[in-house]
Design a protein around this motif. Structure first.
Motif: not given
Length: 378
Positions: A44-46, A88-89
């Motif tokens: 995951t990333t934001s 987000n996430n």
């Protein structure tokens, strides 16, 4: 006899299934890694970017997921093109899906990662025949190429740089002349009556023909040219794009179809999107004289709405928004009224996509009649 008896006993033992040897690991089938099951893309990333170039985004994905991102030549035009995203996430998979779905680009699986391919719709516009006449023209062109491939190797190579028209077999001469005359007729339709092209002739004994292959993968394309001393020349493109795509091909790659991920526009229909928990949540938004990206960023801040959209420069209009305690889906529909000729869709990942009117995949049927919005008095 003894040797035979021992061998027979050994065969019986092997066939009886009494062997306790464990199967070797490579005996079990290996599951093919695809875009949807690639474990590397689950990380995951934001990202909170009002503008981010595609090439910068590719670098972020490569660092986060440890995969290689390449682009086909036609897709490199997007490298310096910006987009807006507030996520987000979210998983790298869902982010890559949303980025591709915004313009209906595609992802091809390659040994160390993925390759970004332009939209098949965009290639349809460029390579698909526009009329029955052009379809027949392409048929003649590909027949010409097919006959060329039956020529001796040295004669095929000579056509790449230019070979005497008179050296070609009669059937190829006829096809070349017919295609040229068809082009000349189309050109003369827009000229004054009585006009004549110098290249229009029944005698091409001194002419030179040239055939060069295109570079787009997944189908065959060629440029055929004919020039005649003192009369000029002409060249034309032909391809078998339509036939290859009808047979399940994927333009832009020679890979197997199963290795290409093609995002579907409106994979969640508008009505079904409005029924999701995300879009049924009650929201309030009050903003004066803001652009659409500014409104979306505020929704991300207040309600964690993940979105990817065209860049702010494509949404110059401003509006005043007064929306209180109503479902988020209603607000999104309201925004398409306040900012005419925009469209939204919800991906299965719950990432929202917003497209401007100039988008190459914008659906004209979603456009609202432009309305005059008068904000309430302060």
């Amino acid at each position: 006899m003894l040797g035979t008896t021992i061998l027979y006993a050994f065969l019986l033992f092997q066939q009886s299934g009494l062997s306790t040897a464990s199967p070797k690991p490579h005996d079990s089938p290996t599951k093919m890694v695809t875009f949807d099951n690639d474990s590397r893309l689950k990380v995951t990333t934001s990202l909170q970017k009002s503008e981010v170039r595609h090439d910068v985004l590719w670098g972020h994905i490569m660092r986060q997921a440890k995969v290689t991102i390449e682009r086909e030549e036609a897709a490199r035009e997007f490298d310096n093109s910006p987009l807006t995203m507030c996520c987000n996430n979210v998983s790298i998979h869902d982010l890559m899906d949303a980025v591709a779905a915004r313009i209906l680009a595609r992802w091809e699986k390659i040994p160390k990662g993925y390759r970004f391919l332009v939209s098949s719709n965009e290639l349809d516009t460029v390579y698909k025949p526009k009329s029955p006449k052009q379809r027949d023209f392409f048929r003649q062109g590909m027949e010409f190429v097919g006959r060329m491939k039956n020529l001796p190797d040295d004669q095929q190579r000579s056509l790449e740089t230019g070979a005497p028209y008179s050296s070609l077999p009669p059937a190829m001469q006829t096809l070349g002349r017919n295609m040229l005359h068809s082009l000349i007729q189309d050109m003369l339709e827009n000229e004054p009556p009585g006009s004549k092209a110098e290249l229009d002739s029944d005698d091409y004994s001194s002419a030179i023909m040239r055939v060069q292959q295109g570079t787009v993968q997944g189908f065959d394309s060629y440029v055929i040219g004919l020039s005649k001393p003192g009369a000029g020349g002409a060249s034309w493109s032909v391809n078998n794009y339509e036939q290859k795509m009808a047979a399940g091909g994927q333009a832009g790659t020679s890979a197997d179809k199963s290795k290409v991920y093609v995002p579907k526009k409106y994979e969640v229909t508008h009505d079904n999107a409005l029924k999701t928990p995300l879009l049924k949540q009650l929201v309030s938004l009050r903003m004066r004289r803001v652009s659409l990206p500014q409104a979306l960023r505020k929704l991300n801040e207040k309600y964690s709405l993940n979105f990817v959209s065209d860049p702010p420069t494509e949404f110059p209009q401003t509006a005043t928004i007064e929306f209180t305690n109503r479902p988020l889906g209603e607000l999104l529909d309201r925004l398409t009224e306040l900012y005419p000729h925009t469209e939204w869709e919800l991906r299965k990942s719950n990432i929202l996509l917003y497209r401007c009117a100039k988008s190459s995949v914008h659906d004209p049927s979603t456009e609202q009649d432009e309305i005059l919005y008068v904000p309430p008095s302060p």
